[in-house]
Write a protein that holds these residues in place. Structure first.
Motif, PDB file in Angstrom:
ATOM      1  N   GLU A   1      -5.252  92.757  65.048  1.00 54.60           N
ATOM      2  CA  GLU A   1      -3.756  92.668  65.303  1.00 54.60           C
ATOM      3  C   GLU A   1      -3.006  91.352  65.033  1.00 54.60           C
ATOM      4  OE1 GLU A   1      -5.735  94.478  67.166  1.00 54.60           O
ATOM      5  OE2 GLU A   1      -5.415  96.334  66.462  1.00 54.60           O
ATOM      6  N   ASP A   2      -3.869  90.156  65.884  1.00 57.09           N
ATOM      7  CA  ASP A   2      -3.403  88.853  65.969  1.00 57.09           C
ATOM      8  C   ASP A   2      -3.745  88.441  64.828  1.00 57.09           C
ATOM      9  OD1 ASP A   2      -2.949  89.269  68.582  1.00 57.09           O
ATOM     10  OD2 ASP A   2      -4.365  88.024  69.185  1.00 57.09           O
ATOM     11  N   TYR A   3      -4.615  88.771  63.899  1.00 62.38           N
ATOM     12  CA  TYR A   3      -4.786  88.129  62.782  1.00 62.38           C
ATOM     13  C   TYR A   3      -3.473  88.619  61.696  1.00 62.38           C
ATOM     14  CZ  TYR A   3      -7.017  87.773  57.901  1.00 62.38           C
ATOM     15  OH  TYR A   3      -7.008  87.512  56.569  1.00 62.38           O
ATOM     16  N   ASP A   4      -3.166  89.977  61.872  1.00 62.97           N
ATOM     17  CA  ASP A   4      -1.977  90.461  60.908  1.00 62.97           C
ATOM     18  C   ASP A   4      -0.778  89.592  61.146  1.00 62.97           C
ATOM     19  OD1 ASP A   4      -3.906  91.977  59.416  1.00 62.97           O
ATOM     20  OD2 ASP A   4      -3.150  93.796  61.075  1.00 62.97           O
ATOM     21  N   THR A   5      -0.368  89.382  62.358  1.00 62.11           N
ATOM     22  CA  THR A   5       0.599  88.667  62.772  1.00 62.11           C
ATOM     23  C   THR A   5       0.737  87.162  63.258  1.00 62.11           C
ATOM     24  OG1 THR A   5       0.276  88.944  65.122  1.00 62.11           O
ATOM     25  CG2 THR A   5       1.436  90.841  63.682  1.00 62.11           C
ATOM     26  N   CYS A   6      -0.477  86.725  62.901  1.00 64.87           N
ATOM     27  CA  CYS A   6      -0.783  85.254  63.249  1.00 64.87           C
ATOM     28  C   CYS A   6      -0.590  84.917  64.630  1.00 64.87           C
ATOM     29  CB  CYS A   6      -0.057  84.328  62.356  1.00 64.87           C
ATOM     30  SG  CYS A   6      -0.799  84.275  60.621  1.00 64.87           S
ATOM     31  N   LEU A   7      -0.635  85.707  65.468  1.00 61.71           N
ATOM     32  CA  LEU A   7      -0.308  85.752  67.009  1.00 61.71           C
ATOM     33  C   LEU A   7      -1.468  84.722  67.851  1.00 61.71           C
ATOM     34  CD1 LEU A   7       1.431  86.452  69.241  1.00 61.71           C
ATOM     35  CD2 LEU A   7      -0.028  88.440  69.727  1.00 61.71           C
ATOM     36  N   LYS A   8      -1.019  83.607  68.178  1.00 62.29           N
ATOM     37  CA  LYS A   8      -1.907  82.620  68.848  1.00 62.29           C
ATOM     38  C   LYS A   8      -1.742  82.652  70.377  1.00 62.29           C
ATOM     39  CE  LYS A   8       0.223  79.803  65.646  1.00 62.29           C
ATOM     40  NZ  LYS A   8       0.953  78.469  65.207  1.00 62.29           N
ATOM     41  N   GLU A   9      -1.660  83.949  70.971  1.00 61.25           N
ATOM     42  CA  GLU A   9      -1.941  83.951  72.490  1.00 61.25           C
ATOM     43  C   GLU A   9      -2.963  84.271  73.105  1.00 61.25           C
ATOM     44  OE1 GLU A   9       1.242  86.625  73.822  1.00 61.25           O
ATOM     45  OE2 GLU A   9       2.852  85.403  72.660  1.00 61.25           O
ATOM     46  N   SER A  10      -4.124  84.966  72.494  1.00 63.87           N
ATOM     47  CA  SER A  10      -5.291  85.517  73.238  1.00 63.87           C
ATOM     48  C   SER A  10      -6.491  85.699  72.099  1.00 63.87           C
ATOM     49  CB  SER A  10      -5.172  86.965  73.599  1.00 63.87           C
ATOM     50  OG  SER A  10      -4.693  87.748  72.770  1.00 63.87           O
ATOM     51  N   PRO A  11      -7.089  84.449  71.540  1.00 58.15           N
ATOM     52  CA  PRO A  11      -8.097  84.324  70.622  1.00 58.15           C
ATOM     53  C   PRO A  11      -9.369  84.781  71.371  1.00 58.15           C
ATOM     54  CG  PRO A  11      -7.721  82.113  71.729  1.00 58.15           C
ATOM     55  CD  PRO A  11      -6.520  82.811  72.049  1.00 58.15           C
ATOM     56  N   LEU A  12     -10.382  85.516  70.666  1.00 59.14           N
ATOM     57  CA  LEU A  12     -11.459  85.855  71.186  1.00 59.14           C
ATOM     58  C   LEU A  12     -12.363  84.585  71.429  1.00 59.14           C
ATOM     59  CD1 LEU A  12     -12.013  88.927  68.534  1.00 59.14           C
ATOM     60  CD2 LEU A  12     -11.187  88.794  71.232  1.00 59.14           C
ATOM     61  N   GLU A  13     -12.445  83.495  70.460  1.00 58.30           N
ATOM     62  CA  GLU A  13     -13.211  82.520  70.425  1.00 58.30           C
ATOM     63  C   GLU A  13     -12.390  81.373  69.804  1.00 58.30           C
ATOM     64  OE1 GLU A  13     -15.934  81.659  71.807  1.00 58.30           O
ATOM     65  OE2 GLU A  13     -16.658  83.746  72.222  1.00 58.30           O
ATOM     66  N   LYS A  14     -12.308  79.950  70.342  1.00 53.90           N
ATOM     67  CA  LYS A  14     -11.785  79.107  69.661  1.00 53.90           C
ATOM     68  C   LYS A  14     -12.794  77.919  69.479  1.00 53.90           C
ATOM     69  CE  LYS A  14      -7.620  78.740  72.709  1.00 53.90           C
ATOM     70  NZ  LYS A  14      -6.618  77.784  73.687  1.00 53.90           N
ATOM     71  N   TYR A  15     -12.794  77.376  67.875  1.00 50.11           N
ATOM     72  CA  TYR A  15     -13.630  76.305  67.655  1.00 50.11           C
ATOM     73  C   TYR A  15     -12.899  75.094  67.254  1.00 50.11           C
ATOM     74  CZ  TYR A  15     -16.397  80.495  67.539  1.00 50.11           C
ATOM     75  OH  TYR A  15     -17.166  81.632  67.884  1.00 50.11           O
ATOM     76  N   SER A  16     -13.315  73.988  67.416  1.00 47.08           N
ATOM     77  CA  SER A  16     -12.894  72.660  66.893  1.00 47.08           C
ATOM     78  C   SER A  16     -13.863  71.689  67.013  1.00 47.08           C
ATOM     79  CB  SER A  16     -11.734  72.007  67.743  1.00 47.08           C
ATOM     80  OG  SER A  16     -12.324  71.847  69.058  1.00 47.08           O
ATOM     81  N   GLY A  17     -13.629  70.507  66.103  1.00 44.15           N
ATOM     82  CA  GLY A  17     -14.666  69.785  65.973  1.00 44.15           C
ATOM     83  C   GLY A  17     -15.035  69.203  64.596  1.00 44.15           C
ATOM     84  N   GLY A  18     -14.508  69.697  63.689  1.00 44.20           N
ATOM     85  CA  GLY A  18     -14.747  69.703  62.220  1.00 44.20           C
ATOM     86  C   GLY A  18     -15.934  70.557  61.391  1.00 44.20           C
ATOM     87  N   SER A  19     -16.616  71.098  62.093  1.00 36.81           N
ATOM     88  CA  SER A  19     -17.725  71.779  61.857  1.00 36.81           C
ATOM     89  C   SER A  19     -18.157  73.101  62.780  1.00 36.81           C
ATOM     90  CB  SER A  19     -18.985  70.973  61.333  1.00 36.81           C
ATOM     91  OG  SER A  19     -20.126  71.709  60.755  1.00 36.81           O
ATOM     92  N   THR A  20     -18.037  74.262  62.265  1.00 40.91           N
ATOM     93  CA  THR A  20     -18.225  75.213  62.925  1.00 40.91           C
ATOM     94  C   THR A  20     -19.192  76.165  62.346  1.00 40.91           C
ATOM     95  OG1 THR A  20     -16.389  75.088  64.234  1.00 40.91           O
ATOM     96  CG2 THR A  20     -17.312  77.330  64.267  1.00 40.91           C
ATOM     97  N   LEU A  21     -20.254  76.832  62.699  1.00 36.12           N
ATOM     98  CA  LEU A  21     -21.331  77.710  62.085  1.00 36.12           C
ATOM     99  C   LEU A  21     -21.182  78.862  62.953  1.00 36.12           C
ATOM    100  CD1 LEU A  21     -23.477  78.238  60.192  1.00 36.12           C
ATOM    101  CD2 LEU A  21     -25.100  77.652  61.818  1.00 36.12           C
ATOM    102  N   ILE A  22     -20.760  80.004  62.432  1.00 37.18           N
ATOM    103  CA  ILE A  22     -20.414  81.453  63.000  1.00 37.18           C
ATOM    104  C   ILE A  22     -21.642  82.319  62.514  1.00 37.18           C
ATOM    105  CG2 ILE A  22     -18.910  83.162  63.509  1.00 37.18           C
ATOM    106  CD1 ILE A  22     -16.627  81.107  63.377  1.00 37.18           C
ATOM    107  N   ALA A  23     -22.257  82.915  63.291  1.00 34.39           N
ATOM    108  CA  ALA A  23     -23.411  83.885  62.896  1.00 34.39           C
ATOM    109  C   ALA A  23     -22.431  85.123  62.742  1.00 34.39           C
ATOM    110  CB  ALA A  23     -24.448  83.965  63.882  1.00 34.39           C
ATOM    111  N   LEU A  24     -22.951  85.877  61.909  1.00 34.36           N
ATOM    112  CA  LEU A  24     -22.399  87.218  61.642  1.00 34.36           C
ATOM    113  C   LEU A  24     -23.762  88.165  62.157  1.00 34.36           C
ATOM    114  CD1 LEU A  24     -20.740  86.992  58.335  1.00 34.36           C
ATOM    115  CD2 LEU A  24     -19.754  86.738  60.412  1.00 34.36           C
ATOM    116  N   THR A  25     -23.562  88.771  63.292  1.00 36.18           N
ATOM    117  CA  THR A  25     -24.565  89.268  64.057  1.00 36.18           C
ATOM    118  C   THR A  25     -24.696  90.822  64.000  1.00 36.18           C
ATOM    119  OG1 THR A  25     -23.548  89.346  65.954  1.00 36.18           O
ATOM    120  CG2 THR A  25     -25.129  87.369  65.470  1.00 36.18           C
ATOM    121  N   GLU A  26     -23.589  91.464  63.658  1.00 37.35           N
ATOM    122  CA  GLU A  26     -23.491  92.889  63.558  1.00 37.35           C
ATOM    123  C   GLU A  26     -22.578  93.340  62.406  1.00 37.35           C
ATOM    124  OE1 GLU A  26     -20.462  93.687  67.276  1.00 37.35           O
ATOM    125  OE2 GLU A  26     -22.570  93.406  67.867  1.00 37.35           O
ATOM    126  N   THR A  27     -22.290  94.479  61.994  1.00 32.72           N
ATOM    127  CA  THR A  27     -21.505  95.277  61.188  1.00 32.72           C
ATOM    128  C   THR A  27     -20.182  95.171  61.623  1.00 32.72           C
ATOM    129  OG1 THR A  27     -22.148  97.549  61.695  1.00 32.72           O
ATOM    130  CG2 THR A  27     -23.452  96.346  59.950  1.00 32.72           C
TER     131      THR A  27
END
Length: 171
Positions: free
Chosen positions: A71-97
């Protein structure tokens, strides 16, 4: 070979096998930048993500990566992210379907298209699927872009693993 050496060698081979089966995707490749100039819908369209794969986001200090709900993705709502990353390089593991949703929270970057949805699908074929068709005898096209880099990484990992195993046997 002592039982301990055999166990260590087996664990090393299992770790290499897991690495070989996963793929690291540089988001936005071939340029490889998380920015407003990349068409992420087009970028993701020819990729299939599986559990164990990774997303690598590379970006400048004016960007970030937020993982959000659909829902937040569809509307670009910036109120309650699940996770926030910064710093120039972020590795995100895709662990489940399932689907994962990411965007840049800077100003209007999300509404300008700096957002990514990935669907992670099972590596296992459905149990009721028909057997695969025999492959044709024509050779596949040579690898390029992300697949070429992945082939090189896999070859390096295999060579390192076998080198380590050989050292264990000799020692």
């Amino acid at each position: 070979m002592t039982p301990l050496k055999a166990l260590v060698a087996l664990m090393a081979m299992a770790a290499v096998f897991e690495m070989v089966l996963s793929t690291n995707y540089t988001v936005g490749a071939p340029d490889g930048l998380w920015d407003t100039s990349t068409d992420y819908t087009k970028w993701v369209s020819d990729k299939t993500f599986h559990p164990g794969d990774n997303l690598l986001f590379s970006y400048s200090s004016v960007h970030d990566v937020w993982e959000v709900t659909s829902e937040d993705y569809d509307t670009c709502l910036k109120e309650s992210p699940l996770e926030k990353y910064s710093g120039g390089s972020t590795l995100i593991a895709l662990t489940e379907t399932g689907s994962r949703f990411f965007f840049c929270s800077t100003l209007t970057h999300c509404s300008e298209g700096q957002k990514l949805e990935v669907s992670v699908v099972s590596s296992e074929p459905p149990s009721d699927s028909p057997p695969p068709l025999p492959s044709s005898r024509s050779s596949p096209p040579p690898p390029s872009g992300d697949s070429l880099a992945m082939n090189i990484q896999i070859s390096e990992m295999i060579a390192l693993a076998f080198g380590a195993i050989l050292m264990m046997i000799v020692i």
